[in-house]
Design a protein around this motif. Structure first.
Motif, PDB file in Angstrom:
ATOM      1  N   THR A  65      -8.197   4.049  12.474  1.00 52.48           N
ATOM      2  CA  THR A  65      -7.485   3.331  11.414  1.00 52.48           C
ATOM      3  C   THR A  65      -6.022   3.749  11.432  1.00 52.48           C
ATOM      4  N   ASP A  66      -5.205   2.998  10.737  1.00 53.96           N
ATOM      5  CA  ASP A  66      -3.849   3.471  10.474  1.00 53.96           C
ATOM      6  C   ASP A  66      -3.970   4.757   9.666  1.00 53.96           C
ATOM      7  N   TYR A  84      -5.796   0.600  13.759  1.00 60.43           N
ATOM      8  CA  TYR A  84      -4.577   0.773  14.546  1.00 60.43           C
ATOM      9  C   TYR A  84      -4.791   0.161  15.920  1.00 60.43           C
ATOM     10  N   HIS A  85      -3.847  -0.649  16.345  1.00 61.16           N
ATOM     11  CA  HIS A  85      -3.895  -1.213  17.687  1.00 61.16           C
ATOM     12  C   HIS A  85      -2.474  -1.495  18.139  1.00 61.16           C
TER      13      HIS A  85
END
Length: 169
Positions: A65-66, A84-85
């Protein structure tokens, strides 16, 4: 609209497509307030379906995740967080619940006098041993602030009667 291409050739990569369930890991940053700790982290959903080139998916162990800040937190909370990417084209949200609780600690108190109160005036009472050592377990912040009083260790003798003592013989 005019489109021009600078290259005289185009490279095309063909890969086998695959789909997998990949575990989601929460990216936690910071530290809860003094005397508190993270007891649990849950993520819903805990896995997400990802499709793409098999060679890329084979290398994916998990997605994160962020960042979620727990700085100075004293209570549990839930938060919707994006995965998150590197690409802006990928968008997926999960709900992360962070359970925060007080740290439990123990503190030992040595050689405290046992105070007897409520003794019937017709009786004389004594305690053996007269002094004891005890351990208190609880919220770390409260234990650090706890200062034992003169009569911290007390025994209420008001319910004792003369007939109770004759039964003991």
């Amino acid at each position: 609209l005019e489109v021009t291409v600078d290259k005289s050739f185009l490279e095309i990569v063909i890969a086998q497509k695959d789909r997998r369930q990949i575990p989601v890991e929460a990216e936690i940053q910071g530290t809860p307030a003094s005397g508190y700790e993270i007891a649990d982290i849950s993520i819903v959903p805990s896995t997400i379906g990802v499709s793409g080139a098999k060679s890329i998916l084979d290398a994916m162990v998990e997605v994160s995740t962020d960042a979620i800040s727990v700085d100075e937190k004293r209570t549990s909370f839930s938060q919707k967080v994006p995965i998150y990417h590197e690409s802006d084209l990928v968008s997926y949200n999960v709900t992360v619940t962070v359970t925060i609780q007080p740290i439990t600690a123990s503190r030992r108190f040595v050689d405290h006098t046992v105070y007897l109160y409520g003794v019937n005036p017709l009786l004389k009472a004594s305690c053996e041993p007269e002094r004891i050592t005890f351990t208190v377990t609880g919220n770390q912040n409260q234990l650090e602030a706890f200062v034992p009083e003169l009569h911290t260790v007390r025994i209420n003798c008001s319910a004792l009667t003369l007939s109770d003592l004759t039964k003991a013989d």
